[in-house]
Design an enzyme around this catalytic site. Sequence first.
Site, mmCIF file in Angstrom:
data_model
loop_
_atom_site.group_PDB
_atom_site.id
_atom_site.type_symbol
_atom_site.label_atom_id
_atom_site.label_comp_id
_atom_site.label_asym_id
_atom_site.label_seq_id
_atom_site.Cartn_x
_atom_site.Cartn_y
_atom_site.Cartn_z
ATOM 1 N N PHE A 225 0.871 -1.188 0.000
ATOM 2 C CA PHE A 225 0.000 0.000 0.000
ATOM 3 C C PHE A 225 0.912 1.243 0.000
ATOM 4 C CE2 PHE A 225 -1.948 -3.370 2.608
ATOM 5 C CZ PHE A 225 -3.128 -3.622 1.924
ATOM 6 N N ASP A 297 0.594 -0.472 5.236
ATOM 7 C CA ASP A 297 -0.106 0.783 5.553
ATOM 8 C C ASP A 297 -1.382 0.872 4.721
ATOM 9 O OD1 ASP A 297 -0.723 3.262 6.544
ATOM 10 O OD2 ASP A 297 0.637 4.341 5.216
ATOM 11 N N CYS A 337 -5.371 2.916 10.026
ATOM 12 C CA CYS A 337 -5.911 4.278 10.165
ATOM 13 C C CYS A 337 -7.424 4.219 10.335
ATOM 14 C CB CYS A 337 -5.509 5.154 8.986
ATOM 15 S SG CYS A 337 -6.042 4.497 7.406
HETATM 16 N N1 SAH Z 1 1.996 4.539 2.960
HETATM 17 C C1 SAH Z 1 1.470 5.573 2.115
HETATM 18 C C2 SAH Z 1 -0.019 5.777 2.261
HETATM 19 C C3 SAH Z 1 -0.851 4.552 1.959
HETATM 20 S S1 SAH Z 1 -2.514 4.916 1.648
HETATM 21 C C4 SAH Z 1 2.257 6.864 2.386
HETATM 22 O O1 SAH Z 1 3.027 6.924 3.345
HETATM 23 O O2 SAH Z 1 2.094 7.820 1.640
HETATM 24 C C5 SAH Z 1 -3.187 3.416 1.134
HETATM 25 C C6 SAH Z 1 -2.857 3.008 -0.290
HETATM 26 O O3 SAH Z 1 -3.393 1.708 -0.492
HETATM 27 C C7 SAH Z 1 -3.446 3.862 -1.415
HETATM 28 O O4 SAH Z 1 -2.398 4.319 -2.219
HETATM 29 C C8 SAH Z 1 -4.351 2.898 -2.225
HETATM 30 O O5 SAH Z 1 -4.246 3.111 -3.622
HETATM 31 C C9 SAH Z 1 -3.773 1.564 -1.859
HETATM 32 N N2 SAH Z 1 -4.675 0.391 -1.901
HETATM 33 C C10 SAH Z 1 -5.945 0.290 -1.430
HETATM 34 N N3 SAH Z 1 -6.375 -0.981 -1.513
HETATM 35 C C11 SAH Z 1 -5.366 -1.709 -2.045
HETATM 36 C C12 SAH Z 1 -5.178 -3.084 -2.345
HETATM 37 N N4 SAH Z 1 -6.136 -3.986 -2.093
HETATM 38 N N5 SAH Z 1 -4.005 -3.490 -2.863
HETATM 39 C C13 SAH Z 1 -3.016 -2.584 -3.093
HETATM 40 N N6 SAH Z 1 -3.119 -1.272 -2.813
HETATM 41 C C14 SAH Z 1 -4.278 -0.840 -2.286
#
Ligand code: SAH
Length: 393
Positions: A225, A297, A337
């Site tokens: 993520f 995350d 979160c």
């Molecule tokens: N760690 C990042 C924030 C993560 S936010 C930072 O520090 O900036 C969560 C992310 O998860 C988003 O970018 C979203 O596109 C992604 N996401 C949501 N569901 C997902 C999934 N099932 N598999 C992969 N990515 C996913």
Amino acid sequence: MKIIIKPGREKSLLRRHPWVFASAIQPVDKEPASGSTVALIAPNGSFLARASYSPTSQIRARVWTFNDEPVDKEFFRKRIKTAIETRQKLKVESHSDSYRLIHGESDGLSGFVVDQYKDTFVLQSTTAGSEYWKDTVADLLVEETGIQNIYERSDVDVRELEGLKPITGILRGTIPNSQFPISEYDLKFNINIATGHKTGFYLDQRENRHRVGELAKDRDVLNCFCYTGGFSIHALANGAKSVLSVDSSGDALALLEENIALNRLPAERHTSREGDVFQLLRKFRDENRSFDMIILDPPKFAPTAAHAEKASRAYKDINLLAFKLLRHGGILATFSCSGGVDAALFQKIVASAALDAGIDAAISEYMSQGSDHPVSLHFPEGAYLKGLICVKG
Ligand code: SAH
């Protein structure tokens, strides 16, 4: 206009919790206008608070002040000045040019989020009350800081509950480019305030990215993520051996690649992978892959406590798989979160994931949202981000 609270239901207000549910108020003869200010009165006739009225929301009123004072432009000026002074005391600016200036209820400004990205504010208004005062607050931000540019990102689903439509666009000033670099510690991140998630960047993880980055040296890192690469960039900058970044958003990964170039980091040590983390972790398990550090995350699985059970299963699933993929002595940095999953429950989920993975691990650090996202003691719901750094035995 006065709203009378039902007997017994004034207790949470006396404890300074800022929300009043529809079921807690006596029926009104004439409904106040959406977002207008009402006085909340106890059953015994005493003054409790001044609040904004939301005719369609279950949270029918949100407190502006527990003092018997006018709610007007000067009131908002005081609140904004206090928020600015608080951020100055926290010294956020010593390691970033971008931070949260207003964090809703915790700054006494329910419904308002204002993030400062260099010399541009991004404002989010989520309630009838914040919508009512939005222009006043925008004017005050300009008056009190001298910053001219404000972009609005009021495109969150919760507005629907308040009978509000999504709104995005320039609110004040001129913003020729919605994409520009900001700095975090000594690193640069390209953000896009018009199309990025939230207001453009996950500012709440700033300190955690820095800390996790410090631990990444010489490690093979899997960043799940990853969004635009927050943790990946910090890890690479700190000498990670390799970083594999996974996200379902191609746009986020494109910005990640830009961020690697922007910081002149060794691109040959990095791989981006577009895909679903749940599936990919299983695939890696089946392929017997392993890592020295895994970061989880994910997005909010449980916005409220009602979603906690389903969310718990999702958190357990990814944490269990991550523990399996970690080498001995490996580090798991795992976050939630979700407002609906508190820190104690999150720790239990991670513990049960380790148990089912058949591994031993110890928590070495507890993490939370950055100090520019404060939590009012009277509004514990403001604490939403929790994280654990676990070391596998
Ligand atoms: N760690 C990042 C924030 C993560 S936010 C930072 O520090 O900036 C969560 C992310 O998860 C988003 O970018 C979203 O596109 C992604 N996401 C949501 N569901 C997902 C999934 N099932 N598999 C992969 N990515 C996913």
